[in-house]
Write a protein that holds these residues in place. Sequence first.
Motif, PDB file in Angstrom:
ATOM      1  N   THR A 205       0.826  -1.204   0.000  1.00 26.07           N
ATOM      2  CA  THR A 205       0.000   0.000   0.000  1.00 26.07           C
ATOM      3  C   THR A 205       0.866   1.263   0.000  1.00 26.07           C
ATOM      4  N   SER A 206       2.170   1.095  -0.295  1.00 21.98           N
ATOM      5  CA  SER A 206       3.112   2.224  -0.419  1.00 21.98           C
ATOM      6  C   SER A 206       3.089   3.123   0.814  1.00 21.98           C
ATOM      7  N   ARG A 207       3.195   2.492   1.975  1.00 15.88           N
ATOM      8  CA  ARG A 207       3.239   3.247   3.235  1.00 15.88           C
ATOM      9  C   ARG A 207       4.439   2.772   4.060  1.00 15.88           C
ATOM     10  N   LEU A 208       5.619   2.930   3.484  1.00 17.81           N
ATOM     11  CA  LEU A 208       6.830   2.422   4.122  1.00 17.81           C
ATOM     12  C   LEU A 208       7.475   3.412   5.086  1.00 17.81           C
ATOM     13  N   ASP A 209       6.975   4.632   5.139  1.00 18.48           N
ATOM     14  CA  ASP A 209       7.534   5.622   6.076  1.00 18.48           C
ATOM     15  C   ASP A 209       6.913   5.420   7.448  1.00 18.48           C
ATOM     16  N   VAL A 210       7.353   4.374   8.118  1.00 18.10           N
ATOM     17  CA  VAL A 210       6.827   4.022   9.440  1.00 18.10           C
ATOM     18  C   VAL A 210       7.751   4.614  10.497  1.00 18.10           C
ATOM     19  N   SER A 211       7.159   5.288  11.489  1.00 22.24           N
ATOM     20  CA  SER A 211       7.966   5.932  12.527  1.00 22.24           C
ATOM     21  C   SER A 211       8.481   4.899  13.530  1.00 22.24           C
ATOM     22  N   ARG A 212       9.518   5.286  14.275  1.00 20.42           N
ATOM     23  CA  ARG A 212      10.051   4.413  15.322  1.00 20.42           C
ATOM     24  C   ARG A 212       8.985   4.108  16.369  1.00 20.42           C
ATOM     25  N   ASP A 213       8.175   5.108  16.707  1.00 23.41           N
ATOM     26  CA  ASP A 213       7.115   4.898  17.705  1.00 23.41           C
ATOM     27  C   ASP A 213       6.107   3.862  17.212  1.00 23.41           C
ATOM     28  N   GLU A 214       5.760   3.919  15.930  1.00 22.03           N
ATOM     29  CA  GLU A 214       4.808   2.944  15.384  1.00 22.03           C
ATOM     30  C   GLU A 214       5.391   1.540  15.421  1.00 22.03           C
ATOM     31  N   ILE A 215       6.666   1.410  15.058  1.00 20.46           N
ATOM     32  CA  ILE A 215       7.305   0.093  15.098  1.00 20.46           C
ATOM     33  C   ILE A 215       7.334  -0.450  16.511  1.00 20.46           C
ATOM     34  N   GLU A 216       7.714   0.391  17.466  1.00 25.86           N
ATOM     35  CA  GLU A 216       7.775  -0.064  18.856  1.00 25.86           C
ATOM     36  C   GLU A 216       6.393  -0.427  19.382  1.00 25.86           C
ATOM     37  N   GLN A 217       5.365   0.279  18.921  1.00 24.36           N
ATOM     38  CA  GLN A 217       4.001  -0.047  19.342  1.00 24.36           C
ATOM     39  C   GLN A 217       3.573  -1.419  18.820  1.00 24.36           C
ATOM     40  N   ILE A 218       3.922  -1.698  17.557  1.00 26.19           N
ATOM     41  CA  ILE A 218       3.605  -3.005  16.984  1.00 26.19           C
ATOM     42  C   ILE A 218       4.330  -4.109  17.753  1.00 26.19           C
ATOM     43  N   VAL A 219       5.618  -3.894  18.011  1.00 25.44           N
ATOM     44  CA  VAL A 219       6.406  -4.902  18.725  1.00 25.44           C
ATOM     45  C   VAL A 219       5.850  -5.127  20.123  1.00 25.44           C
ATOM     46  N   SER A 220       5.538  -4.056  20.837  1.00 26.86           N
ATOM     47  CA  SER A 220       5.011  -4.191  22.193  1.00 26.86           C
ATOM     48  C   SER A 220       3.668  -4.901  22.203  1.00 26.86           C
ATOM     49  N   ALA A 221       2.831  -4.599  21.217  1.00 22.64           N
ATOM     50  CA  ALA A 221       1.512  -5.239  21.157  1.00 22.64           C
ATOM     51  C   ALA A 221       1.641  -6.747  20.993  1.00 22.64           C
ATOM     52  N   VAL A 222       2.613  -7.188  20.179  1.00 29.00           N
ATOM     53  CA  VAL A 222       2.799  -8.623  19.964  1.00 29.00           C
ATOM     54  C   VAL A 222       3.482  -9.275  21.157  1.00 29.00           C
ATOM     55  N   VAL A 223       4.537  -8.637  21.660  1.00 25.77           N
ATOM     56  CA  VAL A 223       5.306  -9.237  22.754  1.00 25.77           C
ATOM     57  C   VAL A 223       4.514  -9.243  24.061  1.00 25.77           C
ATOM     58  N   ASP A 224       3.833  -8.133  24.353  1.00 22.70           N
ATOM     59  CA  ASP A 224       3.117  -8.012  25.620  1.00 22.70           C
ATOM     60  C   ASP A 224       1.671  -8.481  25.545  1.00 22.70           C
ATOM     61  N   GLY A 225       1.120  -8.551  24.343  1.00 18.25           N
ATOM     62  CA  GLY A 225      -0.308  -8.860  24.218  1.00 18.25           C
ATOM     63  C   GLY A 225      -1.124  -7.588  24.347  1.00 18.25           C
ATOM     64  N   VAL A 226      -2.385  -7.680  23.977  1.00 15.88           N
ATOM     65  CA  VAL A 226      -3.247  -6.490  24.000  1.00 15.88           C
ATOM     66  C   VAL A 226      -4.388  -6.613  25.014  1.00 15.88           C
ATOM     67  N   ALA A 227      -4.551  -7.772  25.620  1.00 26.25           N
ATOM     68  CA  ALA A 227      -5.651  -7.950  26.580  1.00 26.25           C
ATOM     69  C   ALA A 227      -5.270  -7.325  27.922  1.00 26.25           C
ATOM     70  N   LEU A 228      -6.252  -6.731  28.590  1.00 26.13           N
ATOM     71  CA  LEU A 228      -6.036  -6.213  29.946  1.00 26.13           C
ATOM     72  C   LEU A 228      -5.824  -7.377  30.900  1.00 26.13           C
ATOM     73  N   ARG A 229      -4.959  -7.163  31.883  1.00 28.43           N
ATOM     74  CA  ARG A 229      -4.678  -8.196  32.869  1.00 28.43           C
ATOM     75  C   ARG A 229      -5.890  -8.432  33.774  1.00 28.43           C
ATOM     76  N   ASN A 230      -6.062  -9.697  34.112  1.00 25.40           N
ATOM     77  CA  ASN A 230      -7.080 -10.093  35.112  1.00 25.40           C
ATOM     78  C   ASN A 230      -8.499  -9.747  34.696  1.00 25.40           C
TER      79      ASN A 230
END
Length: 204
Positions: free
Chosen positions: A175-200
């Motif tokens: 989709t020609s949207r390769l200008d991804v910011s560092r914050d966006e990359i870190e958000q994607i990584v954190s979402a996968v590594v940490d999960g997105v569900a609230l605890r408990n």
Amino acid sequence: MSVKNQGENRRTSIGSQRNPASEEAILKAAQDILLEGGLPAFSIEAVARRAKAGKPTIYRWWPSKAALLLDVYHRQKDGVPHPDTGDIRKDLSQFLAGLLGFWRDGGGAIFRSIIAEAQSDPTALQALQAYAMSRCRQSGVILQRGQARGEVRADIDPALLIELFSSFAWNRLLTSRLDVSRDEIEQIVSAVVDGVALRNQPRQ
């Protein structure tokens, strides 16, 4: 130009064993054609003319257009790192940033051509499938190191999880949207590594 001179200007091959000079000339010619004119300008005939190589030589070394396209891509992609910083988040962030940056700097145009070719050519599709699976296994080493350090669950399939990051990158490429910011990359990584569900939180 005489037939004799055409033959003298044409690069020689040595049968099924690749001549390094001829291989380099063919791969560079294919790469230049793709970057200049995209997939519509790419053909074995065009590559042969620019590389001053015979079509039989090209077909002997690359049995299909898809095989040549993938080799051109491999030629560039060797520089994409699989970092080992000792931290799974940093490793994944650097890997994703490196891949997107490589595509942004020109490699993406060639890979889009491979994906486009795979939509109408079953041979290209098979080659792309094999390539994608192979790259997921290779890039999965990042997660395997995380498992060894106790950062990633042992029951996670590294190749399957890395496919999530590849899918994000592929979507941005197509989709020609390769200008991804560092914050966006870190958000994607954190979402996968940490999960997105609230605890408990109870499941519904």
